[in-house]
Scaffold this active site. Structure first.
Site: not given
Ligand SMILES: NC(=O)c1ccc[n+]([C@@H]2O[C@H](COP(=O)([O-])OP(=O)(O)OC[C@H]3O[C@@H](n4cnc5c(N)ncnc54)[C@H](O)[C@@H]3O)[C@@H](O)[C@H]2O)c1
Ligand SMILES: [Zn+2]
Length: 361
Positions: A120, A236, A240, A184, A244, A264, A142, A251, A247
């Site tokens: 956990r 997000e 936030r 980025e 993206n 990427h 993330k 993606h 993106h």
């Protein structure tokens, strides 16, 4: 060395940036893992290049167990996570064991996910070794792995205990990875921070030559921009999402090409150019409309393969986890440094623009 602090609901994550940051923060690292088992998660390539430096630093402090995973996106699978969970259990992993993630964004995303879920959740320190991971992936908490049906589809938010972005680690980075990472940083400048964008423009020659000062400055500026957004919107819900930018299409391109042909950052570069085009349909973009393509041209991004088709890409975008039942949220640039979330783009308009975008090459 530069320290950026990221405040979150579990405390504060220090992000140490600069040449030699690892040695300069050795005491903190040693205190953190002293007398426990530390799982050093990395890939063989990175371990061969930089593993010894870390082993030397932590010698006699901790029981270091190195676990290596495949290079690149292949690391980010549920199967690899299970291999690590089992190896950690077999090697006596406990609630107070530690995870050190040494590698690019792929290793960092996987190791963060494994740390966030093992028993956990146990603590992780990120030591990003690619520019992309230093300016972006290692910061913000993330983590995740991919499923066959989509990238980053399973994961948790876990803020690392610390991030050590030692720019000396970038000395061995292939030029193509360096350029992918610069994308980025440029992304954050384009929609969040005009100063960062212009600093990248000014120092692009030195950055491409891996000038140490230029790299440390751009990593610090990019991390500051990201930390500010993550602090204001850790999970997000709104702001936030600006990160993206580029993106949504990226993606889809990565999913269609199977994460192999393009890096990427390269896919994100194409995605940003497409987002500019969508923005232009509303009269947005301003000086970014010229300056973003010019800056990206300096990175010699490979062209999109001719095999990509509008229909496949639009259905991949609709499947993306960032899409809501109500449709896709696009990040567009209103002007240099000012991004905006847009929910009302007609799918037919997107498809038509994508058609000409692909045809223009
Ligand atoms: N969590 C986030 O917020 C976030 C943000 C951006 C990107 N990402 C993820 O990051 C991943 C991409 O990360 P990446 O671009 O760092 O690629 P990567 O982790 O796949 O690494 C690329 C290659 O560089 C090699 N490498 C790493 N460090 C090196 C070094 N110092 N010297 C020589 N070679 C080295 C690796 O072995 C690998 O082959 C994607 O999966 C993306 O989704 C996550
Ligand atoms: Zn990205």
């Amino acid at each position: 060395m530069i320290t950026v602090s990221l405040k979150h609901d579990r405390g504060t994550t220090p992000i140490w940036i600069g040449a030699g940051a690892l040695e300069q923060r050795a005491d903190e690292l040693r205190d953190w893992c002293r007398s426990r088992t530390t799982f050093l998660i990395s890939s063989q390539t990175v371990l061969d290049l930089h593993g010894e430096r870390l082993t030397r630093l932590l010698a006699d402090t901790t029981r270091l167990v190195a676990l290596s995973v495949p290079d690149g996106e292949a690391a980010k699978s549920v199967e690899q996570a299970a291999v690590l969970w089992n190896a950690m259990l077999d090697n006596g992993g406990k609630r107070d064991s530690r995870v050190l993630a040494l590698g690019g964004g792929s290793v960092g995303d996987l190791a963060g996910f494994v740390a966030g879920t093992f028993l956990r959740g146990i603590e992780v320190v990120q030591i990003p070794t690619t520019l992309l991971a230093q300016v972006d992936a290692s910061v913000g908490g993330k983590t995740g792995v991919d499923l066959a049906g989509g990238k980053n589809t399973v994961g948790v938010f876990l803020q690392p205990r610390a991030v050590v972005a030692d720019t000396e680690l970038l000395a061995t980075l292939p030029q193509r990875e360096l350029r992918s990472g610069l994308v980025e940083a440029i992304k954050k400048g384009a929609v969040l921070d005009r100063g960062l964008f212009e600093a990248t423009e000014r120092s692009i020659d030195r950055l491409l030559q891996k000038d140490g000062h230029a790299l440390a400055d751009v990593v610090a500026a990019a991390v500051r921009a990201k930390a500010a957004v993550v602090e204001s919107d850790p999970y997000e819900k709104a702001q936030r999402k600006l990160l993206n930018f580029g993106h949504t299409l990226a993606h889809a391109i990565e999913a269609e090409l199977g994460y192999s042909e393009l890096k990427h950052g390269e896919a994100v570069a194409h995605g940003m150019l497409f987002a500019l085009r969508l923005g232009a349909t509303r009269g947005w973009g301003g000086e970014l409309s010229d300056r973003l393509p010019s800056l990206l041209a300096r990175l010699e991004i490979p062209e999109l393969p001719a095999s990509l088709e509008v229909e496949a890409l639009t259905s991949a975008m609709a499947r993306d986890k960032k899409a809501r039942e109500s449709g896709i949220t696009w990040v567009l640039a209103r002007s240099l440094g000012v991004g905006e979330l847009v929910n009302d783009l007609e799918p037919a308009l997107v498809a038509a623009e994508l058609d000409t975008f692909l045809a223009d090459g």
